[in-house]
Design a protein around this motif. Structure first.
Motif: not given
Ligand SMILES: Cc1ncc(COP(=O)(O)O)c(C=O)c1O
Length: 484
Positions: A376-380
């Protein structure tokens, strides 16, 4: 000629001013990057069937047949010599008169609009750029609930050098009365106080109604609370109602123009344009309505840089004065087609397991891809976006709208049905190819999201206020309020 030694070399002149350097250095946003990829390889049923399918750009392509037919009528061909001359930079008088009548009726205005309070410019982007320049000094702030249309930031920053103060909204639902990504006057207060603590002078509040990207419509009561809040702090309110007539659900839309009593009329400014409601994003004509004489004087000075061609003003006057065509052909058909297209996309997304937020306006849906993120990250989120692009599908990641929760995407449905079906097909292929892997990383990993926001990781939108993270509690509850 001097007989002495060589003169010290003068420092090379910088080609750009400090302002020019700031503008040149600003990186293109994600939406611009996605659009550039699409332009290099656009899907075409016949010529490039493996090209990129664009459900990322908010344009209405559903009614070109109607516009084309109307454009062919004789009144459109009538060109007077004056239309080719310099005219009032504010917009020709006759066009402003037609706009005043049109907005009075279609925004259900409380009182007839005065054409003298209207300035016509080359699109809402130009209105934003101009208005922010005359309302704010460099480094002043403007409040804006996020997620929000990302373009506002670049327009206001590039021109006026002003900065956003986000009012972060989350999908959590705290009680029976609230819904996901709900704005309240309390959240505005909290954001304003945070900005003050950081020494930012906030000058304006920007509200988008119907909302982009949420598709939400502000209830009249909330709108009034926001206006009262702004009045308390002497903030300007810029009401962006560019999707005013692209409302297809059962919710009632309330234009700020329709309110009987606006708390601070001199600081309340309205904008609308032809891009979305008429499906004419290429025609570049936007409208500002402000009752503030001083502001209008300043705006009109700058309008000389953002004027609209005389013949275009004439053609658009014909469109908006033809009430029979608007009421019996264009708007009913547009509404019907928008609703049908939205249903097809929402149903297709539901089939592949993607819930969307309930919406009643705009040209898009706000969809929850969180269970497809590796973490649950912006990278993902960006990784997923890239993967979709590799599958030749362009949709818009939440980060482009300064969303504070990773995993939300905006998908535009106002295009032909076969493209929507193809989008679902491509989505299904991509998402279910690695279904087992993503199942392990479903949305229950709130902790990850919490960490990401707290640490202000690189994927995080700038200006992230740490204390809003607590709002991520109860994240699962929002499912009661979405349609799937
Ligand atoms: C909410 C909102 N405001 C303003 C604009 C800018 O409109 P235009 O490109 O017609 O200037 C857009 C475009 O997507 C938008 O979505």
């Amino acid at each position: 000629m001097s007989g002495g030694g060589a003169l010290p070399a003068a420092a090379p002149e910088r080609a750009l001013s400090a302002r020019g350097a700031r503008i040149a250095a600003s990186a293109p946003g994600l939406l611009d990057k996605g659009f550039a990829l699409y332009v290099a390889d656009p899907f075409d049923r016949r010529l490039n069937p493996q090209g990129i399918l664009n459900l990322g750009t908010s344009e209405n392509k559903l009614c070109y047949d109607l516009i084309e037919e109307r454009l062919k009528r004789l009144d459109m061909n009538y060109l007077e010599p004056e239309l080719f001359h310099y005219s009032d930079t504010q917009g020709t008088k006759s066009f402003r008169e037609e706009i005043a009548k049109f907005l009075t009726d279609y925004a259900r205005a409380a009182e007839a609009l005065n054409p003298e309070h209207i300035t016509v410019m080359s699109g809402c982007c130009a209105v934003f750029a101009t208005l922010s320049t005359v309302l704010c000094d460099p480094c002043d702030g403007y409040l804006i609930p996020t997620p929000c249309y990302g373009g506002i930031n670049s327009k206001t920053w590039l021109y006026g050098g002003i900065q956003p103060v986000h009012v972060p909204l989350f999908s959590e639902v705290t009680d029976e009365e609230s819904h996901p990504f709900q704005l309240t006057a309390e959240k505005l207060e909290a954001a304003l106080q945070r900005a003050k603590n950081q020494g930012i002078r906030v000058r304006a509040l920007i509200l988008i109604n119907p909302h982009n990207p949420l598709g939400d419509i502000y209830p009249a009561q909330l709108l009034k609370h926001c206006l009262e809040f702004a009045h308390r702090y002497e903030l300007h309110v810029i009401m962006d109602e560019i999707y005013m007539l692209s409302v297809y659900g059962d919710a009632t839309f309330t234009s700020v123009l329709s309110l009987d009593c606006v708390p601070d009329p001199e600081r309340t400014h309205f904008m609308w344009d032809f891009s979305k409601d008429f499906g004419m994003s290429g025609i570049r004509v936007g409208v500002l309505y402000t009752r503030n004489h001083e502001i209008q004087k300043a705006v009109n000075q700058l309008a000389v840089f953002h004027g609209c061609p005389g013949p275009v003003q004439h053609v658009l006057s014909q469109f908006i004065s033809d009430r029979d065509w608007l009421d019996n052909v264009f708007f009913p058909t547009n509404k019907k087609r928008l609703k049908e297209a939205q249903n097809i996309l929402v149903d297709g997304l539901a089939d592949v397991g993607i819930p969307v937020l309930k919406s009643s306006g705009g040209l898009y849906v706000w969809a929850d891809f969180r269970k497809f993120l590796k973490s649950q990250t912006f990278e993902a989120e960006l990784e997923l976006w890239q993967k979709l692009l590799e599958e030749k599908l362009l949709i818009s990641p939440g980060k482009a709208f300064y969303c504070y929760e990773p995993g939300w995407f905006r998908l535009v449905f106002s295009d032909s049905v076969d493209k929507i079906y193809l989008c679902i097909q491509r989505l299904e292929q991509m998402l279910h190819a690695d279904a087992t892997e993503s199942a392990a990383n479903n949305i229950s990993s709130n902790a990850d999201a919490l960490c990401t926001l707290k640490e202000g990781s690189s994927g995080n939108p700038s200006n992230t206020p740490g204390d809003d993270v607590s709002q991520l509690k109860n994240i699962l509850l929002y499912y009661n309020h979405i349609c799937i």
